[in-house]
Every structure is written in C-alpha cells, then in structure tokens.
Write an enzyme that holds these catalytic residues in place. Structure first.
Site, mmCIF file in Angstrom:
data_model
loop_
_atom_site.group_PDB
_atom_site.id
_atom_site.type_symbol
_atom_site.label_atom_id
_atom_site.label_comp_id
_atom_site.label_asym_id
_atom_site.label_seq_id
_atom_site.Cartn_x
_atom_site.Cartn_y
_atom_site.Cartn_z
ATOM 1 N N HIS A 147 51.500 34.667 43.299
ATOM 2 C CA HIS A 147 50.292 34.505 42.485
ATOM 3 C C HIS A 147 50.147 35.584 41.421
ATOM 4 C CE1 HIS A 147 47.694 37.541 44.651
ATOM 5 N NE2 HIS A 147 48.481 37.247 45.662
ATOM 6 N N ASP B 123 50.083 43.515 44.237
ATOM 7 C CA ASP B 123 49.721 42.254 44.895
ATOM 8 C C ASP B 123 49.160 41.331 43.810
ATOM 9 O OD1 ASP B 123 48.689 40.169 46.412
ATOM 10 O OD2 ASP B 123 47.013 41.320 47.203
ATOM 11 N N GLU C 46 44.790 32.456 43.951
ATOM 12 C CA GLU C 46 45.079 32.873 45.325
ATOM 13 C C GLU C 46 43.996 33.741 45.923
ATOM 14 O OE1 GLU C 46 46.800 35.223 48.692
ATOM 15 O OE2 GLU C 46 45.821 35.940 46.880
ATOM 16 N N GLU C 47 43.469 34.684 45.141
ATOM 17 C CA GLU C 47 42.502 35.639 45.694
ATOM 18 C C GLU C 47 41.219 34.948 46.165
ATOM 19 O OE1 GLU C 47 43.239 38.500 46.628
ATOM 20 O OE2 GLU C 47 44.920 39.189 45.418
ATOM 21 N N ASP D 151 54.832 37.215 48.787
ATOM 22 C CA ASP D 151 53.623 38.018 48.603
ATOM 23 C C ASP D 151 53.816 39.346 49.324
ATOM 24 O OD1 ASP D 151 51.040 38.777 47.889
ATOM 25 O OD2 ASP D 151 50.155 36.840 48.419
ATOM 26 N N HIS E 253 45.161 46.194 47.765
ATOM 27 C CA HIS E 253 43.844 45.954 47.153
ATOM 28 C C HIS E 253 43.138 47.271 46.819
ATOM 29 C CE1 HIS E 253 42.987 41.424 48.073
ATOM 30 N NE2 HIS E 253 44.145 41.631 47.496
HETATM 31 ZN ZN LIG Z 1 48.604 38.509 47.369
#
Ligand SMILES: [Zn+2]
Length: 348
Positions: A73, A190, A224-225, A245, A325
C-alpha cells in the site's frame, strides 16, 4: 535457477522519492502517479489506475493459468483539518491510526482546495513550558489538545480562511528521510518500503530479460490504513494473494531491521499454512535468512482481501521496520532480502 541481481542503490533512490511524496489515505494521487510512472516505463509491464485511486500493475508470465496477486500500500497516516480555531490555528482529525505523541513537534503541510501548500507544525496546546509549566508534561496528547501552528501571519479564524484553508483539507506530516550506514530512517516506511521492493523486483526481472512463472498482478492499494481492499479490481481471477508489508519489530518479536519476515499469524488470525510453507521453502532454497513472526496488534491487506470477499490463499512477507507508525527505521539488508524473496516467488 539464480535470482537476478537486486540493485540496492536504485531501490533506495526510488524509496526516498516515494517517501517524500505525501500520501495520507484518501490523498494518494502524487505517490500513486510516481509509482505508476516507474512501473509503466518497464518493458512489457502494463499499469491501470483504478476507480478508487489505486494502481493495478500487470506483469505477463511464462504461464497464465494461475495468475498471482501481490499487494502493497502507498497510503500512510496523516490528518485532515477538523476546525479553524478562533486563534487561527487548526484542529485536526486523524487519518489512519495516528497517535498524537508520535507527531508532536513535526512539520506539516496543509493542501488547500485551490492547490496551495501551506506549512506549519503540530504542537500540543500547552507547548510553552514558560507559560504552562507542569501542564506541558501533563496534558494528554489527544485531538482536542493538539493544534497546527501555521507559518503564516494569522491571529484569527478569518485570516486563516483567507489563506484558502478550510475544513476537510488534507494534512501530511514531514517524513524526515535520512540515510546513514545502510539505515533508512523515515516516517511511512510502512508501506512505501514494500512498494519500493516490488518496483525493484519487477525492474530486476525485466533487466534480466526474464518473465515470472505465472502472470502477476500487483495491486498498489491506497486505502489500507482504513482497512479497505478492492478484491474486484484484479483483471482476472487470482490463485493466491501475497501481501508485502512491514514486519513489526519490538520486545517479544523475532523480526529485526536487518531481515525479511514471514508473518504466520496476526490479529486477524493465521495466514494460509500451505502458501506460507511454500514461501519458507523458497526462502531456504535461495539462501534468504528470513524470520518467522506473529504480530500481536496488526492486520494486513491480505486479511482485508478475505473480508472483501477474496477466497484464495494469503500470505504476508516484508522487511523489519522499527518503531512502526512512529519515526520508523529499517536497513537496506532487509529491503534487499525482501526483494530477493519476491523474485524467488515470482520465478517459481
Ligand atoms: Zn502497512
């Protein structure tokens, strides 16, 4: 069979460009356009922009009787303007699961409806120790206590509105990319790290003049998030889906920043055992020193595909990313290993 050469310099060069292209979920056009551009310049590779804004990449294979799906993603965490405060500063709403502590003090850009880019920074409302004393440490970092200080001479809401800023404008946080000793330190590894691994895998195949064993469809997701996946967008039925991922690094995890990992279970449940075994066998056969891990607070596009009605086997591999994150970091070794693993999979 030998795996074609992976060019880590090219991989990192594209990764840095992608990291610097803002792409909070819902505002991913720049990152998708950049990814489209590199894929569609590779001979034989076809790309298609999808209705929801994602990208479908087709790599014709030696065989076409069991096409494979791969996905990574391009969307990231970010924010949107929730309100313009009487002081002229901005209140934000989160895009993706941003934890406010992780972006406190970060530079940011606001994208106005007319296409202007306005700079600012994210602060807690009690930011000055000389004014608020102990309250600075004690203030909970939640939406109502965080604000954007604009790098503009504004003192009230009218002046901020006059800049063209309005409710609903997207906000991106600075990635702060830095390369040192093989480490890549940046926000949004990410999942841009994995998009870059996929790009490099396909580039490496095409420069070696070889085709994948089966036609491969690479879906670059842009939602995706927030847990959305477009199972219906594959141009033909796929026989399995490999999500690429990040691997979660931290206490209790086997993953680290120097290796690729296969995740056999996450919050959504176990991945497909047979498919995971095949990937592990390929890793062993091609000398890839991978880790096997379980992620306690994680779900991927593979499980989103099942939720979206997909019914084929799923698996998940990716490079170890520290402080996910948050202000993330990985190492080129993990990126190269992930890419080599992808090549072993595509070729077999
Ligand atoms: Zn991810």
């Amino acid at each position: 069979m030998k795996i074609p050469e992976v060019d880590s310099a090219l991989l990192t060069k594209f990764l840095v460009e992608l990291l610097k292209s803002p792409s909070p979920t819902g505002f991913t056009q720049e990152a998708i356009a950049l990814t489209d551009h590199v894929f569609c310049n590779l001979p034989g590779v076809k790309t298609k922009r999808l209705p929801k804004g994602g990208l479908m990449v087709t790599i014709p294979g030696e065989n076409d009787d069991a096409p494979r799906g791969l996905t990574a993603h391009a969307d990231t965490l970010g924010a949107m303007v929730k309100a313009i405060k009487p002081t002229g500063r901005l209140m934000l709403t989160r895009v993706g699961g941003v934890i406010w502590n992780t972006v406190e003090g970060e530079g940011c850009t606001i994208y106005t409806r007319e296409g202007k880019r306005i700079r600012g920074s994210i602060l807690v409302t009690t930011a000055s120790i000389h004014v608020f004393g102990e309250k600075l440490a004690e203030t909970p970092r939640k939406e109502e206590n965080m604000e954007v200080r604009l790098d503009e001479r504004v003192t009230n809401a009218e002046e901020t509105k006059a800049l063209g800023i309005g409710v609903g404008d997207f906000v991106s946080f600075d990635p702060r990319v830095e390369l040192t000793n093989g480490f890549v330190r940046s926000r949004y590894l990410d999942d841009k790290a994995c998009v870059a691994c996929l790009v490099e895998a396909v580039r490496s195949l095409s420069s070696a003049g070889v085709k994948p064993a089966q036609t491969a469809y690479i879906y670059i997701n842009n939602y995706e998030e927030h847990g959305f996946f477009s199972a219906a967008d594959f141009p033909a039925p796929i026989s399995e889906l490999l999500a690429v991922d990040m691997a979660a690094v931290g206490e209790g995890q086997t993953s680290d920043e120097y290796h690729a990992t296969i995740c056999v279970k996450d919050s959504a449940g176990p991945y497909h055992h047979g498919f995971s075994q095949r990937l592990r066998n390929l890793g062993d056969e091609f000398g890839i020193e991978y880790k096997v891990d379980i992620y306690p607070t994680y779900s991927s596009d593979a499980s989103a595909y099942w939720r979206a009605g997909g019914n084929m086997p799923i698996a998940l591999i990716g490079p170890g990313i520290d402080a996910s994150h948050n202000y993330e970091r990985t190492h080129t070794d993990a990126l190269v290993d992930t890419t080599r693993w992808l090549l072993a999979y595509l070729l077999n």
